[in-house]
Every structure is written in C-alpha cells, then in structure tokens.
Write an enzyme that holds these catalytic residues in place. Structure first.
Site, mmCIF file in Angstrom:
data_model
loop_
_atom_site.group_PDB
_atom_site.id
_atom_site.type_symbol
_atom_site.label_atom_id
_atom_site.label_comp_id
_atom_site.label_asym_id
_atom_site.label_seq_id
_atom_site.Cartn_x
_atom_site.Cartn_y
_atom_site.Cartn_z
ATOM 1 N N LYS A 1 -4.003 0.142 -11.676
ATOM 2 C CA LYS A 1 -2.615 -0.353 -11.663
ATOM 3 C C LYS A 1 -2.391 -1.077 -10.342
ATOM 4 O O LYS A 1 -2.259 -0.460 -9.287
ATOM 5 C CB LYS A 1 -1.619 0.811 -11.785
ATOM 6 C CG LYS A 1 -0.205 0.301 -11.993
ATOM 7 C CD LYS A 1 0.823 1.036 -11.168
ATOM 8 C CE LYS A 1 1.233 0.383 -9.880
ATOM 9 N NZ LYS A 1 1.890 -0.912 -9.927
ATOM 10 N N GLU B 1 -5.155 5.710 1.536
ATOM 11 C CA GLU B 1 -5.226 4.860 2.726
ATOM 12 C C GLU B 1 -3.850 4.240 2.909
ATOM 13 O O GLU B 1 -3.351 3.555 2.020
ATOM 14 C CB GLU B 1 -6.300 3.778 2.571
ATOM 15 C CG GLU B 1 -7.720 4.309 2.635
ATOM 16 C CD GLU B 1 -8.055 5.095 3.898
ATOM 17 O OE1 GLU B 1 -7.413 4.872 4.951
ATOM 18 O OE2 GLU B 1 -8.936 5.973 3.823
ATOM 19 N N CYS C 1 -2.948 -3.629 7.001
ATOM 20 C CA CYS C 1 -2.758 -2.272 7.526
ATOM 21 C C CYS C 1 -3.390 -2.142 8.902
ATOM 22 O O CYS C 1 -3.010 -1.289 9.689
ATOM 23 C CB CYS C 1 -3.349 -1.260 6.565
ATOM 24 S SG CYS C 1 -5.034 -1.648 6.136
ATOM 25 N N GLU D 1 5.734 1.179 11.352
ATOM 26 C CA GLU D 1 4.987 0.020 10.857
ATOM 27 C C GLU D 1 5.962 -1.049 10.374
ATOM 28 O O GLU D 1 6.851 -0.754 9.586
ATOM 29 C CB GLU D 1 4.092 0.454 9.689
ATOM 30 C CG GLU D 1 3.230 -0.654 9.157
ATOM 31 C CD GLU D 1 2.393 -0.217 7.957
ATOM 32 O OE1 GLU D 1 2.955 0.383 7.024
ATOM 33 O OE2 GLU D 1 1.188 -0.485 7.956
#
Ligand code: NAD
Length: 488
Positions: free
Chosen positions: A180, A255, A289, A390
């Site tokens: 997905k 992750e 990331c 972040e």
C-alpha cells in the site's frame, strides 16, 4: 470521488490481475508543481479489496517459497531489466507526482534497478551457519524460513526506491507481498507493479492495494494473515502500526523520522561542508528522512561559514522539476508546504532569526504549485521547536557552539537518531563522533543524506524500531531463523 474518463485510472493489482476497487471510487493524484494537473487516479480501496489481495498472497506463498533462490532471483533480474528500459517514463511520472527534479527521480529509478539486481544475487548466497554441536555425531546448523505474507506500507518521498528496497528482499527470501503506497505517489507505484507483471511473476506473489492509510494501512497492520509489516513514514503512524502488530504477534519494522545534525568543526574543509550542507538540506526539497536539518558550527568559523552558505543558497533555482536548470522542486503536497510555513512562524515566535527564505517564492510560475524557498534560521538554541521537531522541508537551523564536544551534546539532544555528519580534518574529532553520536548512520566529511544500497540502513532512538533495512541486514527482518539439530 467518481470520474468519468478511464484513460488515466490505475487499478489495484490482485492475484495477477488489474482490478477496480469494490467501492467504485477513486482518489486523485496531482502534480505539486501545478495543482490543476491530474497525474492519475488510483483506487479508493475497501477492506474487502485488501482481504482479496491478502488471500491471493497467502495462496501463492507456498509455491513461491518452494522455488530455489536463484529461480526467484531470475524474476528480480527480469524486473530490473524492464524497469531500466522504462527509466524515463517512471522517473517522469515520479517527478510529476511528488515534485523532485527529473535528475533525482532518474537517479532513484536506477537505484531501484540496482537494488533489484543486488537482491536477485542474494538468492544465491548463504542463509545459515554450521554451529559445532557438543555431540560428535550430530550436525547443527541454522537455516532461514520466510515470514509468509508481508505487508509493505510506504511514504511518498522516495516513491521508487523505498517500495523496491522492501519488496525485493521480501520476495527473494520467499515471502509474498501486499503493498500500500502513499496515495500522493500511487501512480508511480502502479508503474513499478507493471514491471513485476511484465516480468511474469506468478499470480498473487505481489499485490497492490491503494487507498486511505486509515483503512488499507491500518488494515494491513491488523490483518491476521499478514505475518510481517515493513513501514516507512511518520512516527505517529509507525507507532500505531507497531502496537497493532505487537498485539497480534506479527513481526514489524518501522523506519520513521529524523532531525539530522551536521557538525562543522573549526578545522573543516569549509567548501566541502557547505556543498554537503546544501545538498543534504535542500535536495528533494528537504523531504528526505536523512535530510540535514540542524547545522552546528564552531564559533570561530561561524561567520565565514554563514556568509559562504548564504552565497551558495542564493544560487538555488526553484521550479518545476521536469524543466532543465531547476535545482529544487516544490513541496510534495499542500500540507507539507503548510507544515514548513508553520515552522517558520514557530521559529520566529521562539526568537530565532530568519536569515534566508521562509516564504513562497514570488512570480506567476509559482502560483499553482506548493513551492517554498530554501529557509535558514540562526540564533537557534537546542530547546527551540525548530531544533527539535522534524520539518521535512528545505529548512535548516544554524546553531553556534564553542567546541566539537558541545556540538556533539547538542547533536544528541533530540528524540531522533537516524543520520549524523561531521566535517573535520581532526582524527580525534572523527573518533569521538563515531563513538558518541547516537545515530544509525554516521557520516564523516559526507552529507547526512545518502547510504549505499548494500549497507544497513536505519536509525537509533525514535527514528526506527531498531531493525535495519537494505543490504544483508534485510535478511534478519524478512526471515525467521530455524536452528536445526540432526542426529545421524
Ligand atoms: P505517513 O506516516 O503519513 O504515511 C506513510 C504511509 O502510511 C502512507 O502509505 C500512508 O497512507 C500510511 N498510513 C497513513 N495512516 C495510516 C494508518 N493509520 N495506518 C497505517 N498506515 C497508514 O508519512 P508520509 O507523510 O508519507 O512520509 C513522511 C514521513 O516519512 C517523514 O516523517 C519521514 O521522516 C518518514 N520517512 C522515513 C524514512 C526512513 O527510512 N526512516 C524514509 C522516508 C520517509
């Protein structure tokens, strides 16, 4: 939404066939460089669609795992060759769906091809060890079994490489897959699945179900017939998936985010540090990331570093990633753009000084896209929100320190631990950094973003579930060890 034209509608891939969702509805994928342009429509799938995909993956798994590693590898080689032939088309689609430049999406497609070839070869490599038994007449060794059906949930920022670096090891070790992807880049994922179809993989070995994360993503996390879940995305969603998987005893791998520091020591090669800071922070519009988001600079060189950095950042050309001469594309979606602008406000509210960017660029070519300028703050302390959270955009916080040790303390003063760089020519600083920096990726005189495909990838602290992806490390997630004792 329901659309009348069929030309750019992409179906789910289930049991070797392209099928529409039972909902009859589709989701629209748009071009972030021009929100009026539709790249395509993907299925707004239901739990029933997911159940059908899982059932087909489950049915296919026994025969798939019975093939030899080299036979499974041959399929992956075929996929790699097909993807390589479709390089331009896949890369262009990815640029249109998520905005980064064509040079970057071409590089990413070629990375996908290389990953497929790496794992194709992995089918011929060792899967266990002989361990000396205390019984002279026995043979003791380890071998590995696939998990079964693996659910793959991916974000939009690396729409080619991340799906491939999860699918390829899952398949080579004998698992079957239901993927997905993020809806923003689901058309690109459908094109990748077309390569697997063309390579002739047996029906049901790989399946694609697009749709809402809360329905299909959560459905994968909860599904009793999915034995392993590999997820890349945000921390909040990752933790939710981890909880669901733990509750039903499924293996999971997460992750997630990063707040990656670069330390620039007084003895650094400044030109190298600046080039790497710009590339690490602003390539892919900062949506990696592993992107550089905190630049921690020793005070004696701070002013020179800042001046040179500003001179270079002014040269960045912003625009549609398909056009020649463009260095940085738009944010990938409206919400990402708003997130960046909201962190600009937070940075100012908390006393930071905005020294570059921080706004949408001016000019009519930017009106319909999710563009933002590369953004640099200074006078940042480690407690400020922009030094802790972040941003996932082209955004750096400059932090001045009096020593490399102070820099290291600040570098470690966040919840994340994905990637970290230092620029220095001093071996002592390098060794302290290797030993003391809490990050899964330690980079010395190299930008924070980037890792080679044959090496383990993943983070410490809140960046990861402490497992590693890529290279040989993938074997640990996608298989279970069997310890075998044979008495003659
Ligand atoms: P996201 O968490 O919003 O979405 C990731 C995927 O999860 C998408 O496919 C989404 O549809 C799905 N999802 C959404 N809600 C779900 C739910 N309730 N249950 C299950 N699945 C659900 O992340 P994003 O915005 O697509 O990507 C950006 C994030 O990804 C950033 O935080 C970035 O740091 C992270 N990221 C991490 C790595 C890494 O390797 N550490 C790599 C790339 C991106």
């Amino acid at each position: 939404m329901t659309v009348s034209t069929k030309s750019n509608i992409y179906s789910n891939f289930v049991g070797g066939k392209w099928v529409e969702s039972s909902s009859g509805d589709v989701l629209r994928s748009i071009n972030p460089a021009n929100k009026n342009e539709t790249v395509g429509y993907v299925q707004d799938s239901t739990k029933e669609d997911l159940n059908a995909a899982v059932a087909s993956a489950k049915e296919a798994q026994y025969q798939w795992k019975k093939l030899s590693g080299s036979e499974r590898g041959q399929y992956l080689y075929n996929v790699a060759n097909i993807m390589e032939k479709r390089l331009n088309e896949i890369a262009e689609c990815a640029t249109r769906e998520m905005g980064k430049t064509l040079a970057e999406t071409k590089g990413e497609t070629l990375r996908g091809v290389a990953i497929l070839r790496y794992y194709a070869g992995e089918g011929m490599r060792k899967v266990g060890d002989v361990i000396p038994s205390t019984d002279q007449e026995a043979l003791m060794f380890t071998t590995r079994a696939p998990l079964g059906v693996v659910g793959v949930i991916t974000p939009w920022n690396f729409p080619i490489a991340i799906p491939i670096w999860k699918i390829a090891p899952a398949l080579i070790y004998g698992n079957t897959v239901v993927i997905k992807p993020a809806t923003d880049t689901a058309v690109t994922c459908a094109k990748i699945l077309e390569c697997f179809e063309e390579a002739g993989l047996p029906e049901g070995v790989i399946n694609l179900v697009t749709g809402a994360g809360s329905i299909i993503g959560q459905g994968i996390a909860d599904h009793p017939d999915i034995n392993g879940i590999t997820f890349t995305g945000s921390n909040n969603i990752g933790k939710q998936i981890g909880k669901s998987a733990l509750q039903r005893g499924a293996k999971y791998q997460l992750e997630m985010g990063g707040k990656n520091p670069v330390i620039v020591a007084a003895d650094a090669d400044l030109d190298l540090a600046i080039e790497a800071t710009i590339s690490g922070a602003f390539r892919s519009t900062g949506q990696k990331c592993t992107a550089t988001s905190r630049v921690i600079v020793e005070s004696t060189i701070y002013d020179t570093f800042k001046e040179k950095l500003l001179a270079e950042v002014k040269k960045i050309t912003i625009g549609n990633g398909l056009k020649d001469g463009i260095w940085m594309g738009p944010c990938s979606n409206e919400s990402q753009l708003q997130t960046v602008l909201s962190y600009v406000k937070k940075g100012l509210d908390e006393g930071g000084s905005l020294i570059f960017g921080g706004e949408k660029p001016k000019g009519s070519e930017y009106d319909n896209g999710f563009y933002v300028q590369p953004t640099i703050f200074e006078d940042v302390t480690s407690q400020m929100t922009i030094a802790q959270e972040e941003v996932f955009g082209p955004f750096i916080a400059l932090i001045k320190v009096d020593s490399v040790q102070e820099g290291l303390d600040i570098a470690n003063d966040v919840q994340y631990g994905l990637s970290a760089s230092i620029f220095t020519t001093n071996i002592g600083h390098m060794l302290s950094f290797i030993n003391e920096m809490d990050a899964g990726l330690i980079r010395i005189n190299a930008e924070s973003a980037g890792v080679e495909l044959q090496a383990p990838f993943g983070g410490m602290k809140q960046s990861s579930s402490h497992s590693r992806e890529q290279g040989e490390a993938a074997k640990d997630f996608f298989t279970s060890i069997k310890t075998v004792f044979v008495k003659g």
